[in-house]
Motif scaffolding. Structure first.
Motif, mmCIF file in Angstrom:
data_model
loop_
_atom_site.group_PDB
_atom_site.id
_atom_site.type_symbol
_atom_site.label_atom_id
_atom_site.label_comp_id
_atom_site.label_asym_id
_atom_site.label_seq_id
_atom_site.Cartn_x
_atom_site.Cartn_y
_atom_site.Cartn_z
ATOM 1 N N GLY A 161 -51.553 -13.897 -5.513
ATOM 2 C CA GLY A 161 -50.840 -13.058 -6.478
ATOM 3 C C GLY A 161 -49.943 -12.049 -5.787
ATOM 4 O O GLY A 161 -48.802 -11.822 -6.213
ATOM 5 N N LEU A 162 -50.429 -11.442 -4.715
ATOM 6 C CA LEU A 162 -49.614 -10.494 -3.942
ATOM 7 C C LEU A 162 -48.386 -11.188 -3.362
ATOM 8 O O LEU A 162 -47.263 -10.672 -3.455
ATOM 9 C CB LEU A 162 -50.451 -9.873 -2.817
ATOM 10 C CG LEU A 162 -51.412 -8.762 -3.227
ATOM 11 C CD1 LEU A 162 -52.466 -8.547 -2.150
ATOM 12 C CD2 LEU A 162 -50.664 -7.478 -3.502
ATOM 13 N N ALA A 163 -48.597 -12.357 -2.776
ATOM 14 C CA ALA A 163 -47.473 -13.090 -2.180
ATOM 15 C C ALA A 163 -46.460 -13.488 -3.254
ATOM 16 O O ALA A 163 -45.243 -13.394 -3.042
ATOM 17 C CB ALA A 163 -47.988 -14.333 -1.442
ATOM 18 N N PHE A 164 -46.935 -13.908 -4.414
ATOM 19 C CA PHE A 164 -46.056 -14.316 -5.504
ATOM 20 C C PHE A 164 -45.183 -13.150 -5.960
ATOM 21 O O PHE A 164 -43.974 -13.295 -6.145
ATOM 22 C CB PHE A 164 -46.896 -14.859 -6.664
ATOM 23 C CG PHE A 164 -46.079 -15.305 -7.837
ATOM 24 C CD1 PHE A 164 -45.368 -16.488 -7.798
ATOM 25 C CD2 PHE A 164 -46.043 -14.543 -8.994
ATOM 26 C CE1 PHE A 164 -44.617 -16.914 -8.886
ATOM 27 C CE2 PHE A 164 -45.291 -14.952 -10.091
ATOM 28 C CZ PHE A 164 -44.579 -16.139 -10.036
ATOM 29 N N GLU A 165 -45.772 -11.985 -6.140
ATOM 30 C CA GLU A 165 -45.001 -10.827 -6.608
ATOM 31 C C GLU A 165 -44.041 -10.318 -5.531
ATOM 32 O O GLU A 165 -42.937 -9.876 -5.844
ATOM 33 C CB GLU A 165 -45.917 -9.718 -7.103
ATOM 34 C CG GLU A 165 -46.733 -10.096 -8.331
ATOM 35 C CD GLU A 165 -45.914 -10.608 -9.510
ATOM 36 O OE1 GLU A 165 -44.706 -10.325 -9.616
ATOM 37 O OE2 GLU A 165 -46.497 -11.312 -10.355
ATOM 38 N N ARG A 166 -44.439 -10.417 -4.271
ATOM 39 C CA ARG A 166 -43.502 -10.043 -3.193
ATOM 40 C C ARG A 166 -42.300 -10.974 -3.190
ATOM 41 O O ARG A 166 -41.156 -10.540 -3.023
ATOM 42 C CB ARG A 166 -44.211 -10.083 -1.842
ATOM 43 C CG ARG A 166 -45.184 -8.943 -1.643
ATOM 44 C CD ARG A 166 -45.836 -9.011 -0.267
ATOM 45 N NE ARG A 166 -46.855 -7.999 -0.166
ATOM 46 C CZ ARG A 166 -48.132 -8.243 0.132
ATOM 47 N NH1 ARG A 166 -48.535 -9.480 0.388
ATOM 48 N NH2 ARG A 166 -49.007 -7.265 0.183
ATOM 49 N N GLU A 167 -42.546 -12.258 -3.404
ATOM 50 C CA GLU A 167 -41.453 -13.233 -3.468
ATOM 51 C C GLU A 167 -40.580 -12.971 -4.690
ATOM 52 O O GLU A 167 -39.360 -13.100 -4.622
ATOM 53 C CB GLU A 167 -42.049 -14.634 -3.466
ATOM 54 C CG GLU A 167 -41.217 -15.812 -3.888
ATOM 55 C CD GLU A 167 -39.743 -15.862 -3.553
ATOM 56 O OE1 GLU A 167 -38.988 -16.215 -4.454
ATOM 57 O OE2 GLU A 167 -39.339 -15.581 -2.423
#
Length: 188
Positions: A161-167
Motif C-alpha cells: 500500500g505504501l509503495a502504491f501510494e508513493r507511485e
C-alpha cells in the motif's frame, strides 16, 4: 477476490465486532480492498449463515449490545483453501484514468484538479499507512519485526500500500507537469 476472503483475513487477527472490522478494514485492508460498512455487515451475516464465522453478543451498559465475530474451523479451512487458489490478475477500474485519457478534448484545468485531488488522497493515505507501520514496528527495526512478528502478512500488504501510494504521487507529479505544458502550448 470476494469480500468474504478479505474479512476472513482481517479476522485472523482475532475476534472483532463489525465496528472494529470496519475500522480495521479502513486502517489496514483498505490499502488493497475497499468496502462500505454496510457491505461488511451484509457479508458478515452471510458468512455466519454459511458457518464460516460465529458471533457472540456482548452486553454493554451504556451502549447497545455488540456482536463479536470470530472464525470457525470451517472459516479457517476456507482461508487455507483460498490461499492455495491461483491469484487472478488485478483489474483496475479508475475513473481518474478515464478523465486523463480524455484530457486532450476536455477541460485541462478540471483534469489537473482531479489529479491534484488524487495526490492529496495519496498523501493522506501515506501518512496513515506510515503511522500504522510505526505502530506495528513499535520501536523495532524492520528486520526485528520480520523475525519476531507472529503474523507477517499484514505488514507485507501495508508495504505494498505504501509503495502504491508513493507511485501515485510520482505519477501525479509527472502528469501535472505534462498537463501544465500542454495547457501552456494551447495558449500560444
Amino acid at each position: 477476490m470476494a469480500l468474504r476472503n478479505a474479512l476472513m483475513a482481517a479476522l485472523l487477527q482475532g475476534e472483532a465486532s463489525g465496528y472494529d472490522l470496519a475500522k480495521e478494514f479502513d486502517a489496514s485492508v483498505a490499502n488493497f480492498w475497499m468496502a462500505s460498512p454496510q457491505q461488511l455487515y451484509r457479508e458478515l451475516e452471510r458468512m455466519e449463515g454459511d458457518g464460516l464465522i460465529t458471533a457472540r453478543v456482548v452486553e454493554q451498559e451504556r451502549r447497545p449490545n455488540k456482536r463479536l465475530f470470530s472464525l470457525t474451523e470451517a472459516g479457517y479451512a476456507a482461508v487455507r483453501a483460498y490461499v492455495t487458489e491461483p491469484a487472478r490478475p488485478t483489474a483496475i477500474r479508475d475513473e481518474l484514468m478515464v478523465k486523463v485519457a480524455c484530457a486532450d478534448v476536455g477541460d485541462l484545468d478540471a483534469v489537473r484538479a482531479a489529479v491534484a485531488e488524487r495526490m492529496e488522497r495519496a498523501r493522506a493515505k501515506l501518512d496513515r499507512y506510515e503511522r500504522l507501520r510505526q505502530r506495528l514496528l513499535a520501536g523495532r527495526t524492520e528486520e526485528q519485526y520480520v523475525a519476531e512478528a507472529e503474523r507477517i502478512g499484514p505488514y507485507l500488504t501495508l508495504l505494498r500500500g505504501l509503495a502504491f501510494e508513493r507511485e501515485n504521487l510520482q505519477w501525479g507529479e509527472f502528469a501535472l507537469r505534462t498537463l501544465e505544458r500542454r495547457a501552456a502550448s494551447r495558449e500560444v
